[in-house]
Design a protein around this motif. Structure first.
Motif, PDB file in Angstrom:
ATOM      1  N   LEU A  49       1.089  -1.053  -0.186  1.00 54.79           N
ATOM      2  CA  LEU A  49       0.176   0.460  -0.278  1.00 54.79           C
ATOM      3  C   LEU A  49       1.119   1.194   0.037  1.00 54.79           C
ATOM      4  CD1 LEU A  49      -3.045   1.048  -0.075  1.00 54.79           C
ATOM      5  CD2 LEU A  49      -3.116   0.430   2.634  1.00 54.79           C
ATOM      6  N   ALA A  50       2.203   1.228   1.066  1.00 53.26           N
ATOM      7  CA  ALA A  50       2.927   2.180   0.574  1.00 53.26           C
ATOM      8  C   ALA A  50       3.460   2.455  -0.632  1.00 53.26           C
ATOM      9  CB  ALA A  50       3.835   2.145   1.495  1.00 53.26           C
ATOM     10  N   LYS A  51       3.355   1.725  -1.554  1.00 53.90           N
ATOM     11  CA  LYS A  51       4.632   1.470  -2.750  1.00 53.90           C
ATOM     12  C   LYS A  51       3.586   2.211  -3.777  1.00 53.90           C
ATOM     13  CE  LYS A  51       6.629  -1.094  -5.843  1.00 53.90           C
ATOM     14  NZ  LYS A  51       7.160  -2.637  -6.339  1.00 53.90           N
ATOM     15  N   VAL A  52       1.847   1.823  -3.590  1.00 55.88           N
ATOM     16  CA  VAL A  52       0.812   2.570  -4.419  1.00 55.88           C
ATOM     17  C   VAL A  52       0.410   3.528  -3.814  1.00 55.88           C
ATOM     18  CG1 VAL A  52      -1.659   2.200  -4.701  1.00 55.88           C
ATOM     19  CG2 VAL A  52      -0.674   0.154  -4.252  1.00 55.88           C
ATOM     20  N   VAL A  53       0.860   3.685  -2.787  1.00 55.68           N
ATOM     21  CA  VAL A  53       0.912   6.206  -2.965  1.00 55.68           C
ATOM     22  C   VAL A  53       1.980   6.093  -3.430  1.00 55.68           C
ATOM     23  CG1 VAL A  53       1.010   7.773  -0.693  1.00 55.68           C
ATOM     24  CG2 VAL A  53      -0.781   5.443  -0.490  1.00 55.68           C
ATOM     25  N   LYS A  54       3.002   5.801  -3.229  1.00 63.62           N
ATOM     26  CA  LYS A  54       4.295   6.746  -3.589  1.00 63.62           C
ATOM     27  C   LYS A  54       4.541   7.223  -5.400  1.00 63.62           C
ATOM     28  CE  LYS A  54       7.492   5.330  -0.217  1.00 63.62           C
ATOM     29  NZ  LYS A  54       8.704   3.850   0.142  1.00 63.62           N
ATOM     30  N   ARG A  55       3.404   5.422  -5.566  1.00 65.94           N
ATOM     31  CA  ARG A  55       3.879   6.093  -7.107  1.00 65.94           C
ATOM     32  C   ARG A  55       2.479   6.713  -7.624  1.00 65.94           C
ATOM     33  NH1 ARG A  55       3.907   0.285 -10.263  1.00 65.94           N
ATOM     34  NH2 ARG A  55       3.166   1.171 -11.581  1.00 65.94           N
ATOM     35  N   ALA A  56       1.348   6.491  -6.729  1.00 73.83           N
ATOM     36  CA  ALA A  56       0.553   7.540  -6.955  1.00 73.83           C
ATOM     37  C   ALA A  56       1.307   8.969  -6.840  1.00 73.83           C
ATOM     38  CB  ALA A  56      -1.014   8.069  -6.133  1.00 73.83           C
ATOM     39  N   ASN A  57       1.516   9.502  -5.937  1.00 75.06           N
ATOM     40  CA  ASN A  57       2.258  11.016  -5.824  1.00 75.06           C
ATOM     41  C   ASN A  57       3.303  10.939  -7.030  1.00 75.06           C
ATOM     42  OD1 ASN A  57       1.715  11.212  -2.705  1.00 75.06           O
ATOM     43  ND2 ASN A  57       3.457  10.519  -2.235  1.00 75.06           N
ATOM     44  N   ARG A  58       3.802  10.142  -7.002  1.00 74.67           N
ATOM     45  CA  ARG A  58       5.241  10.576  -8.779  1.00 74.67           C
ATOM     46  C   ARG A  58       4.128  10.735  -9.952  1.00 74.67           C
ATOM     47  NH1 ARG A  58       7.033   7.747  -4.873  1.00 74.67           N
ATOM     48  NH2 ARG A  58       9.830   7.329  -5.246  1.00 74.67           N
ATOM     49  N   ALA A  59       3.064  10.139 -10.104  1.00 71.19           N
ATOM     50  CA  ALA A  59       2.153   9.818 -11.081  1.00 71.19           C
ATOM     51  C   ALA A  59       1.656  11.609 -10.943  1.00 71.19           C
ATOM     52  CB  ALA A  59       1.101   9.514 -11.290  1.00 71.19           C
ATOM     53  N   ASN A  60       0.990  11.914  -9.657  1.00 65.88           N
ATOM     54  CA  ASN A  60       0.294  13.425  -9.860  1.00 65.88           C
ATOM     55  C   ASN A  60       1.090  14.527 -10.314  1.00 65.88           C
ATOM     56  OD1 ASN A  60      -2.141  12.887  -9.031  1.00 65.88           O
ATOM     57  ND2 ASN A  60      -1.797  12.536  -7.343  1.00 65.88           N
ATOM     58  N   LEU A  61       2.004  14.516  -9.547  1.00 64.55           N
ATOM     59  CA  LEU A  61       3.309  15.103  -9.990  1.00 64.55           C
ATOM     60  C   LEU A  61       4.021  15.536 -11.652  1.00 64.55           C
ATOM     61  CD1 LEU A  61       6.061  17.325  -8.729  1.00 64.55           C
ATOM     62  CD2 LEU A  61       7.618  14.999  -8.454  1.00 64.55           C
ATOM     63  N   VAL A  62       4.065  14.383 -12.022  1.00 58.88           N
ATOM     64  CA  VAL A  62       4.471  14.481 -13.388  1.00 58.88           C
ATOM     65  C   VAL A  62       3.478  14.977 -14.434  1.00 58.88           C
ATOM     66  CG1 VAL A  62       4.945  13.012 -15.473  1.00 58.88           C
ATOM     67  CG2 VAL A  62       6.178  12.562 -13.207  1.00 58.88           C
ATOM     68  N   HIS A  63       1.903  14.624 -13.496  1.00 67.41           N
ATOM     69  CA  HIS A  63       0.979  14.820 -14.605  1.00 67.41           C
ATOM     70  C   HIS A  63       0.532  16.624 -14.872  1.00 67.41           C
ATOM     71  CE1 HIS A  63      -3.204  14.444 -16.013  1.00 67.41           C
ATOM     72  NE2 HIS A  63      -3.428  15.320 -15.595  1.00 67.41           N
ATOM     73  N   TRP A  64       0.876  16.993 -13.486  1.00 72.88           N
ATOM     74  CA  TRP A  64       0.801  18.621 -13.576  1.00 72.88           C
ATOM     75  C   TRP A  64       1.989  19.409 -14.011  1.00 72.88           C
ATOM     76  CZ3 TRP A  64       3.853  22.271 -11.390  1.00 72.88           C
ATOM     77  CH2 TRP A  64       2.821  23.921 -11.071  1.00 72.88           C
ATOM     78  N   ALA A  65       2.990  18.788 -13.807  1.00 72.33           N
ATOM     79  CA  ALA A  65       3.929  18.952 -14.880  1.00 72.33           C
ATOM     80  C   ALA A  65       4.721  19.326 -16.252  1.00 72.33           C
ATOM     81  CB  ALA A  65       5.541  18.833 -13.916  1.00 72.33           C
ATOM     82  N   ALA A  66       4.060  18.123 -16.219  1.00 72.84           N
ATOM     83  CA  ALA A  66       4.288  18.145 -17.869  1.00 72.84           C
ATOM     84  C   ALA A  66       3.225  19.070 -18.695  1.00 72.84           C
ATOM     85  CB  ALA A  66       3.891  16.307 -18.220  1.00 72.84           C
ATOM     86  N   ALA A  67       1.655  19.007 -17.760  1.00 73.13           N
ATOM     87  CA  ALA A  67       0.986  20.063 -18.574  1.00 73.13           C
ATOM     88  C   ALA A  67       1.146  21.386 -18.311  1.00 73.13           C
ATOM     89  CB  ALA A  67      -0.383  19.795 -17.387  1.00 73.13           C
ATOM     90  N   ASN A  68       2.406  21.751 -17.546  1.00 71.36           N
ATOM     91  CA  ASN A  68       2.283  23.031 -17.602  1.00 71.36           C
ATOM     92  C   ASN A  68       3.632  23.592 -18.363  1.00 71.36           C
ATOM     93  OD1 ASN A  68       1.236  25.036 -15.394  1.00 71.36           O
ATOM     94  ND2 ASN A  68       1.430  23.144 -14.325  1.00 71.36           N
ATOM     95  N   VAL A  69       4.616  22.656 -18.539  1.00 70.58           N
ATOM     96  CA  VAL A  69       5.882  22.575 -19.888  1.00 70.58           C
ATOM     97  C   VAL A  69       5.338  23.127 -20.826  1.00 70.58           C
ATOM     98  CG1 VAL A  69       7.241  20.809 -20.557  1.00 70.58           C
ATOM     99  CG2 VAL A  69       7.228  21.328 -18.552  1.00 70.58           C
ATOM    100  N   ARG A  70       3.626  22.065 -20.966  1.00 71.50           N
ATOM    101  CA  ARG A  70       3.008  22.297 -22.849  1.00 71.50           C
ATOM    102  C   ARG A  70       2.074  23.454 -22.561  1.00 71.50           C
ATOM    103  NH1 ARG A  70       1.193  17.374 -21.207  1.00 71.50           N
ATOM    104  NH2 ARG A  70      -0.185  17.480 -20.724  1.00 71.50           N
ATOM    105  N   ASP A  71       1.144  23.385 -21.934  1.00 79.02           N
ATOM    106  CA  ASP A  71       0.832  24.996 -21.894  1.00 79.02           C
ATOM    107  C   ASP A  71       0.670  25.349 -19.906  1.00 79.02           C
ATOM    108  OD1 ASP A  71      -1.153  27.120 -22.068  1.00 79.02           O
ATOM    109  OD2 ASP A  71      -2.606  25.888 -22.339  1.00 79.02           O
ATOM    110  N   PRO A  72       1.770  26.149 -20.221  1.00 76.05           N
ATOM    111  CA  PRO A  72       2.251  26.760 -18.983  1.00 76.05           C
ATOM    112  C   PRO A  72       0.796  28.241 -18.155  1.00 76.05           C
ATOM    113  CG  PRO A  72       3.606  27.237 -20.581  1.00 76.05           C
ATOM    114  CD  PRO A  72       3.137  27.127 -20.862  1.00 76.05           C
ATOM    115  N   GLY A  73       1.004  27.780 -17.172  1.00 74.44           N
ATOM    116  CA  GLY A  73      -0.671  28.315 -16.488  1.00 74.44           C
ATOM    117  C   GLY A  73      -2.017  28.304 -16.660  1.00 74.44           C
ATOM    118  N   ALA A  74      -1.963  27.508 -17.693  1.00 71.98           N
ATOM    119  CA  ALA A  74      -3.222  27.014 -18.029  1.00 71.98           C
ATOM    120  C   ALA A  74      -4.163  25.821 -16.894  1.00 71.98           C
ATOM    121  CB  ALA A  74      -3.781  25.905 -19.294  1.00 71.98           C
ATOM    122  N   PRO A  75      -5.058  25.447 -17.175  1.00 68.92           N
ATOM    123  CA  PRO A  75      -5.964  24.578 -15.851  1.00 68.92           C
ATOM    124  C   PRO A  75      -5.262  23.113 -16.129  1.00 68.92           C
ATOM    125  CG  PRO A  75      -7.553  26.156 -17.035  1.00 68.92           C
ATOM    126  CD  PRO A  75      -6.123  26.231 -17.488  1.00 68.92           C
TER     127      PRO A  75
END
Length: 421
Positions: A49-75
């Motif tokens: 379960l700890a590993k599942v939480v850690k992977r979700a952390n990374r997935a959320n970080l990458v999702h938000w950061a990648a979206a802001n590389v593509r279109d910075p400041g957009a929703p």
């Protein structure tokens, strides 16, 4: 509030920061993982379960950061990918779905501190910094809110399946028993379909591969039961990649038998508690299996089968990883980096009470060959073996379970009374 496009300068700063956030340093990732996993002991005490939480952390970080590389400041759209959904489903199965909010909020707080460090490195202009942080704060907050709402809606569609099946009912009863909640034995037996007035051997069967279909875990649990001759078995799905297993009146429980059984389910691992009787034995054996699993995870051991009786001492001395490392280094000196074969030879020699003939027989080697290896080992130790036998044995055991291979255990652990044979 309607979205307003930030200034071109702020967009560029966000893009630069997002690129940095896509490759965070290990220290920051460790801080994020520690904070979110520690949100509840039920997460911290379950390596899968700890590993599942850690992977979700990374997935959320990458999702938000990648979206802001593509279109910075957009929703940023909600992240409803596999990792966040897996975390939500596993939390629901364990009755911990309320913790999802804690995990996300703690993760948001740690991520925001990291983002502020990035922002202050990007610009020292007060006006730029103000707009950059304002836009980022709204972006992060709206992203988290959208993700939580999307996941909640998705999980609600599956809620009946996740919480009303037979596995969910058994997990609820088991959870109450493990917490020591008052419940009559007769009522618990009726709901579990498993006798509690027997001798119980608990095991945790799990996989480190969170993306597998995990049918191998059910095969491993069944093979384990058949191999040790238990007529009655209770299996509970703790999460997608973990099965909790109890066997009643198991016999013939040794490491060779269990390893042979697990070979039928590649990728499965198993941690086994000692055998104990009655409802309290049901609980204690499971907690021992859980300690064994946590120890393997903490030490990054790749051992496929492990008994609590074998790891109990190592579990105690490695609670503080820094102190354990210092003990190993000061005890073994240069021998810490010796070959696994030489380390295994010395450990076997000590386990045989420093009897060269018995050790040679156990290692299938000539006595003179063994004595030459022991002499080589003693030259690498910082102090004479005759003065430090116990310390050296403990240090080598810690190395073996820590993944610095000292060879596999050469004994069979009889778990009928919880004492190695």
């Amino acid at each position: 509030m309607a979205w307003q496009q930030p200034s071109p300068r702020t967009r560029e700063l966000i893009r630069q920061g997002a690129r940095i956030a896509l490759s965070p340093g290990p220290e920051w990732i460790d801080e994020l993982d520690r904070a979110t996993v520690a949100a509840n002991p039920a997460i911290a005490n379950d390596p899968v379960l700890a590993k599942v939480v850690k992977r979700a952390n990374r997935a959320n970080l990458v999702h938000w950061a990648a979206a802001n590389v593509r279109d910075p400041g957009a929703p940023v759209p909600a992240n409803l990918g596999g990792e966040p959904l897996r975390m939500a489903r596993d939390l629901v199965r364990r009755g911990l779905d309320a913790l999802a909010l804690d995990v996300y909020r703690i993760g948001q707080y740690i991520a925001w501190r990291f983002w502020m460090d990035i922002a202050f490195d990007l610009t020292s202009d007060p006006a730029e910094l103000r707009e950059l942080l304002d836009v980022s704060a709204r972006s992060v907050n709206e992203f988290i809110e959208a993700t939580l709402a999307g996941i909640a809606a998705q999980v609600q569609l599956e809620h009946d399946e996740l919480t009303r099946g037979s596995h969910a009912e058994r997990l609820e009863v088991v959870g109450l028993m493990l917490e020591g909640a008052p419940m009559s034995r007769e009522r618990a037996e009726a709901r579990l379909g498993y006798p509690l007035n027997r001798a119980h051997t608990a095991a945790i069967v799990w996989s480190d591969d969170l993306d597998d279909d995990h049918s191998n875990l059910d095969r491993a649990a069944d093979a384990f039961s058949h191999a040790v001759g238990s007529a009655q078995q209770l299996t509970v799905v703790a999460n997608a990649a973990t099965r909790w297993v109890w066997l009643a009146d198991a016999a013939g429980l040794d490491i060779g038998t269990v390893e042979q059984a697990v070979r039928s389910a590649p990728g499965a691992r198993i941690a086994i508690g000692t055998t104990a009787s009655g409802p309290e034995g049901f609980r204690c054996s499971h907690l021992e299996a859980l300690t064994t699993q946590r120890t393997l995870a903490r030490l990054r051991s790749d051992q496929v089968v492990a008994f609590f009786a074998d790891v109990q001492m190592v579990a105690l001395i490695t609670q503080n990883d820094t102190a354990a490392s210092e003990f190993i280094t000061s005890t073994l000196g240069e021998f810490e980096s010796a070959s696994p074969e030489l380390q295994a030879t010395l450990l076997t020699f000590i386990n045989e009470q420093c009897n060269a003939s018995r050790a040679a027989k156990r290692l299938y080697t000539h006595r003179n060959t063994l004595l030459r290896r022991i002499e080589s080992a003693q030259r690498l130790l910082p102090r004479p073996l005759s003065h430090t036998t116990v310390h050296v044995a403990v240090a080598l055991e810690a190395l073996r379970w820590r993944g610095n291979k000292v060879g596999k255990p050469t004994h069979s652990a009889s778990q009928g009374d919880g004492v190695p044979a």
